[in-house]
Write a protein that holds these residues in place. Structure first.
Motif, PDB file in Angstrom:
ATOM      1  N   ILE A 129       0.815  -1.219   0.000  1.00  0.00           N
ATOM      2  CA  ILE A 129       0.000   0.000   0.000  1.00  0.00           C
ATOM      3  C   ILE A 129       0.846   1.265   0.000  1.00  0.00           C
ATOM      4  O   ILE A 129       0.567   2.209  -0.701  1.00  0.00           O
ATOM      5  CB  ILE A 129      -0.965   0.009   1.211  1.00  0.00           C
ATOM      6  CG1 ILE A 129      -2.021  -1.070   1.045  1.00  0.00           C
ATOM      7  CG2 ILE A 129      -1.620   1.362   1.402  1.00  0.00           C
ATOM      8  CD1 ILE A 129      -2.976  -0.860  -0.086  1.00  0.00           C
ATOM      9  N   GLY A 130       1.851   1.322   0.814  1.00  0.00           N
ATOM     10  CA  GLY A 130       2.680   2.519   0.846  1.00  0.00           C
ATOM     11  C   GLY A 130       2.639   3.222   2.185  1.00  0.00           C
ATOM     12  O   GLY A 130       2.451   2.603   3.221  1.00  0.00           O
ATOM     13  N   ASP A 131       2.795   4.547   2.131  1.00  0.00           N
ATOM     14  CA  ASP A 131       3.025   5.321   3.343  1.00  0.00           C
ATOM     15  C   ASP A 131       1.770   5.835   4.045  1.00  0.00           C
ATOM     16  O   ASP A 131       1.849   6.225   5.199  1.00  0.00           O
ATOM     17  CB  ASP A 131       3.910   6.525   3.017  1.00  0.00           C
ATOM     18  CG  ASP A 131       5.299   6.092   2.584  1.00  0.00           C
ATOM     19  OD1 ASP A 131       5.702   4.976   2.974  1.00  0.00           O
ATOM     20  OD2 ASP A 131       5.962   6.858   1.875  1.00  0.00           O
ATOM     21  N   SER A 132       0.650   5.875   3.400  1.00  0.00           N
ATOM     22  CA  SER A 132      -0.534   6.505   3.988  1.00  0.00           C
ATOM     23  C   SER A 132      -1.239   5.564   4.969  1.00  0.00           C
ATOM     24  O   SER A 132      -1.768   4.529   4.571  1.00  0.00           O
ATOM     25  CB  SER A 132      -1.510   6.898   2.881  1.00  0.00           C
ATOM     26  OG  SER A 132      -2.658   7.463   3.436  1.00  0.00           O
ATOM     27  N   PRO A 133      -1.255   5.916   6.258  1.00  0.00           N
ATOM     28  CA  PRO A 133      -1.902   5.035   7.231  1.00  0.00           C
ATOM     29  C   PRO A 133      -3.427   5.084   7.176  1.00  0.00           C
ATOM     30  O   PRO A 133      -4.086   4.091   7.434  1.00  0.00           O
ATOM     31  CB  PRO A 133      -1.401   5.549   8.578  1.00  0.00           C
ATOM     32  CG  PRO A 133      -1.035   6.957   8.348  1.00  0.00           C
ATOM     33  CD  PRO A 133      -0.605   7.058   6.911  1.00  0.00           C
ATOM     34  N   GLY A 134      -3.987   6.211   6.864  1.00  0.00           N
ATOM     35  CA  GLY A 134      -5.440   6.342   6.844  1.00  0.00           C
ATOM     36  C   GLY A 134      -5.906   7.324   7.906  1.00  0.00           C
ATOM     37  O   GLY A 134      -5.122   7.878   8.662  1.00  0.00           O
ATOM     38  N   SER A 135      -7.207   7.497   7.984  1.00  0.00           N
ATOM     39  CA  SER A 135      -7.785   8.483   8.897  1.00  0.00           C
ATOM     40  C   SER A 135      -8.412   7.796  10.111  1.00  0.00           C
ATOM     41  O   SER A 135      -8.424   6.568  10.215  1.00  0.00           O
ATOM     42  CB  SER A 135      -8.850   9.289   8.160  1.00  0.00           C
ATOM     43  OG  SER A 135      -9.932   8.439   7.822  1.00  0.00           O
ATOM     44  N   GLY A 148     -10.345  -6.000   6.383  1.00  0.00           N
ATOM     45  CA  GLY A 148      -9.354  -4.924   6.422  1.00  0.00           C
ATOM     46  C   GLY A 148      -8.510  -4.888   5.157  1.00  0.00           C
ATOM     47  O   GLY A 148      -8.152  -3.814   4.663  1.00  0.00           O
ATOM     48  N   LEU A 149      -8.201  -6.050   4.609  1.00  0.00           N
ATOM     49  CA  LEU A 149      -7.438  -6.136   3.362  1.00  0.00           C
ATOM     50  C   LEU A 149      -8.202  -5.470   2.218  1.00  0.00           C
ATOM     51  O   LEU A 149      -7.649  -4.635   1.487  1.00  0.00           O
ATOM     52  CB  LEU A 149      -7.151  -7.602   3.027  1.00  0.00           C
ATOM     53  CG  LEU A 149      -6.563  -7.909   1.658  1.00  0.00           C
ATOM     54  CD1 LEU A 149      -5.111  -7.488   1.619  1.00  0.00           C
ATOM     55  CD2 LEU A 149      -6.712  -9.385   1.344  1.00  0.00           C
ATOM     56  N   ALA A 202      -9.043  -0.787  -1.243  1.00  0.00           N
ATOM     57  CA  ALA A 202     -10.067   0.104  -1.802  1.00  0.00           C
ATOM     58  C   ALA A 202      -9.764   1.564  -1.485  1.00  0.00           C
ATOM     59  O   ALA A 202      -9.999   2.442  -2.313  1.00  0.00           O
ATOM     60  CB  ALA A 202     -11.446  -0.277  -1.262  1.00  0.00           C
ATOM     61  N   ARG A 203      -9.236   1.825  -0.304  1.00  0.00           N
ATOM     62  CA  ARG A 203      -8.982   3.207   0.113  1.00  0.00           C
ATOM     63  C   ARG A 203      -7.527   3.627  -0.033  1.00  0.00           C
ATOM     64  O   ARG A 203      -7.190   4.792   0.147  1.00  0.00           O
ATOM     65  CB  ARG A 203      -9.445   3.404   1.552  1.00  0.00           C
ATOM     66  CG  ARG A 203     -10.953   3.106   1.676  1.00  0.00           C
ATOM     67  CD  ARG A 203     -11.626   3.538   2.908  1.00  0.00           C
ATOM     68  NE  ARG A 203     -11.168   4.714   3.574  1.00  0.00           N
ATOM     69  CZ  ARG A 203     -11.623   5.952   3.357  1.00  0.00           C
ATOM     70  NH1 ARG A 203     -12.521   6.160   2.429  1.00  0.00           N
ATOM     71  NH2 ARG A 203     -11.172   6.958   4.067  1.00  0.00           N
ATOM     72  N   GLY A 204      -6.635   2.677  -0.298  1.00  0.00           N
ATOM     73  CA  GLY A 204      -5.225   3.010  -0.478  1.00  0.00           C
ATOM     74  C   GLY A 204      -4.507   3.342   0.820  1.00  0.00           C
ATOM     75  O   GLY A 204      -3.559   4.126   0.818  1.00  0.00           O
ATOM     76  N   VAL A 205      -4.953   2.779   1.927  1.00  0.00           N
ATOM     77  CA  VAL A 205      -4.340   3.017   3.239  1.00  0.00           C
ATOM     78  C   VAL A 205      -4.066   1.668   3.916  1.00  0.00           C
ATOM     79  O   VAL A 205      -4.721   0.679   3.631  1.00  0.00           O
ATOM     80  CB  VAL A 205      -5.251   3.890   4.133  1.00  0.00           C
ATOM     81  CG1 VAL A 205      -5.424   5.276   3.525  1.00  0.00           C
ATOM     82  CG2 VAL A 205      -6.604   3.252   4.364  1.00  0.00           C
ATOM     83  N   TRP A 206      -3.105   1.654   4.829  1.00  0.00           N
ATOM     84  CA  TRP A 206      -2.744   0.369   5.441  1.00  0.00           C
ATOM     85  C   TRP A 206      -3.339   0.142   6.833  1.00  0.00           C
ATOM     86  O   TRP A 206      -3.329  -0.963   7.359  1.00  0.00           O
ATOM     87  CB  TRP A 206      -1.232   0.201   5.507  1.00  0.00           C
ATOM     88  CG  TRP A 206      -0.468   1.307   6.179  1.00  0.00           C
ATOM     89  CD1 TRP A 206       0.180   2.330   5.556  1.00  0.00           C
ATOM     90  CD2 TRP A 206      -0.256   1.488   7.588  1.00  0.00           C
ATOM     91  NE1 TRP A 206       0.782   3.150   6.490  1.00  0.00           N
ATOM     92  CE2 TRP A 206       0.528   2.648   7.755  1.00  0.00           C
ATOM     93  CE3 TRP A 206      -0.649   0.796   8.730  1.00  0.00           C
ATOM     94  CZ2 TRP A 206       0.919   3.125   8.997  1.00  0.00           C
ATOM     95  CZ3 TRP A 206      -0.259   1.270   9.973  1.00  0.00           C
ATOM     96  CH2 TRP A 206       0.518   2.412  10.090  1.00  0.00           C
ATOM     97  N   LEU A 207      -3.914   1.142   7.464  1.00  0.00           N
ATOM     98  CA  LEU A 207      -4.418   1.018   8.831  1.00  0.00           C
ATOM     99  C   LEU A 207      -5.531  -0.033   8.999  1.00  0.00           C
ATOM    100  O   LEU A 207      -5.492  -0.806   9.963  1.00  0.00           O
ATOM    101  CB  LEU A 207      -4.886   2.386   9.335  1.00  0.00           C
ATOM    102  CG  LEU A 207      -5.176   2.506  10.828  1.00  0.00           C
ATOM    103  CD1 LEU A 207      -3.944   2.146  11.650  1.00  0.00           C
ATOM    104  CD2 LEU A 207      -5.622   3.916  11.163  1.00  0.00           C
ATOM    105  N   PRO A 208      -6.513  -0.131   8.094  1.00  0.00           N
ATOM    106  CA  PRO A 208      -7.567  -1.135   8.298  1.00  0.00           C
ATOM    107  C   PRO A 208      -7.052  -2.573   8.366  1.00  0.00           C
ATOM    108  O   PRO A 208      -7.502  -3.361   9.196  1.00  0.00           O
ATOM    109  CB  PRO A 208      -8.493  -0.935   7.100  1.00  0.00           C
ATOM    110  CG  PRO A 208      -8.292   0.479   6.704  1.00  0.00           C
ATOM    111  CD  PRO A 208      -6.836   0.754   6.971  1.00  0.00           C
ATOM    112  N   VAL A 209      -6.095  -2.921   7.533  1.00  0.00           N
ATOM    113  CA  VAL A 209      -5.604  -4.299   7.563  1.00  0.00           C
ATOM    114  C   VAL A 209      -4.777  -4.560   8.819  1.00  0.00           C
ATOM    115  O   VAL A 209      -4.810  -5.656   9.376  1.00  0.00           O
ATOM    116  CB  VAL A 209      -4.821  -4.664   6.276  1.00  0.00           C
ATOM    117  CG1 VAL A 209      -3.438  -4.057   6.254  1.00  0.00           C
ATOM    118  CG2 VAL A 209      -4.730  -6.167   6.123  1.00  0.00           C
ATOM    119  N   VAL A 210      -4.058  -3.564   9.294  1.00  0.00           N
ATOM    120  CA  VAL A 210      -3.267  -3.745  10.517  1.00  0.00           C
ATOM    121  C   VAL A 210      -4.188  -3.914  11.725  1.00  0.00           C
ATOM    122  O   VAL A 210      -3.984  -4.815  12.553  1.00  0.00           O
ATOM    123  CB  VAL A 210      -2.285  -2.564  10.713  1.00  0.00           C
ATOM    124  CG1 VAL A 210      -1.653  -2.610  12.086  1.00  0.00           C
ATOM    125  CG2 VAL A 210      -1.220  -2.590   9.629  1.00  0.00           C
TER     126      VAL A 210
END
Length: 160
Positions: free
Chosen positions: A42-48, A110-111, A116-124
C-alpha cells in the motif's frame, strides 16, 4: 464422555484437536503474511480516524461472533440417541472452523478496505484483532472437552 480405548493413548478428541490446532496456526500465519504484504504494498498513507473506527467496529463484531457461533452450532443431543462418533466429531469440527473463520474475517475485510482506500491502517487493525481472536478461540483440548460436554449435556453419549 467415554474413556480412551487403550491405555497410553489420548482421548479420541486429541487427534481432532491436533489437526484443528494446525489449521489455526496456519490461519494465524496467513493473517501475519496478509498484513505484512498489504502494508508493504500500500505505501506510506496510514489512513484516517474513520478508517480506524470502521476497522475496529468490524473487528469487534466478527471476533465476538467467533465466540458466540460455536455455542449456537453445538446443541445437546437428545437422551435417547445412540453414540455417533462421526456426527460428534463433525459438530466439533464445524464449531472450530466457524470460530476460526469468524476470527480471521477482520483481516480479510481490512485487506479489502485497505486496497479500496489506499491506506494500510484497516488491515493492521484487522490483523491485530484476528490474531487475538485466533489465539482466544483456538480449539484447545479444554475447549474441545467443553464442547463435547455440551453435546452430551442432555444425557446422550457421543461415542467420543
Amino acid at each position: 464422555m467415554s474413556t480412551p480405548t487403550s491405555p497410553g493413548s489420548g482421548a479420541p478428541t486429541d487427534d481432532l484437536g491436533r489437526v484443528l490446532r494446525l489449521v489455526s496456526l496456519a490461519m494465524l500465519a496467513g493473517v501475519a503474511v496478509i498484513a505484512a504484504v498489504t502494508v508493504f504494498t500500500i505505501g506510506d498513507s496510514p489512513g484516517s480516524g474513520v478508517d480506524a473506527f470502521g476497522a475496529i467496529l468490524v473487528s469487534v463484531v466478527f471476533v465476538a461472533a467467533a465466540f458466540v457461533v460455536p455455542k449456537r452450532v453445538i446443541k445437546p443431543w437428545p437422551p435417547g440417541s445412540g453414540p455417533d462418533e462421526v456426527k460428534a466429531a463433525g459438530q466439533l469440527r464445524s464449531a472450530a472452523f466457524l470460530s476460526l473463520v469468524f476470527a480471521e474475517l477482520p483481516t480479510l475485510i481490512g485487506l479489502v478496505n485497505s486496497f479500496a482506500r489506499g491506506v494500510w491502517l484497516p488491515v493492521v487493525i484487522g490483523a491485530l484483532f484476528s490474531v487475538a481472536g485466533l489465539l482466544l478461540t483456538a480449539p484447545t483440548a479444554d475447549r474441545l472437552r467443553g464442547w463435547l460436554a455440551r453435546l452430551e449435556s442432555a444425557g446422550a453419549r457421543t461415542g467420543l
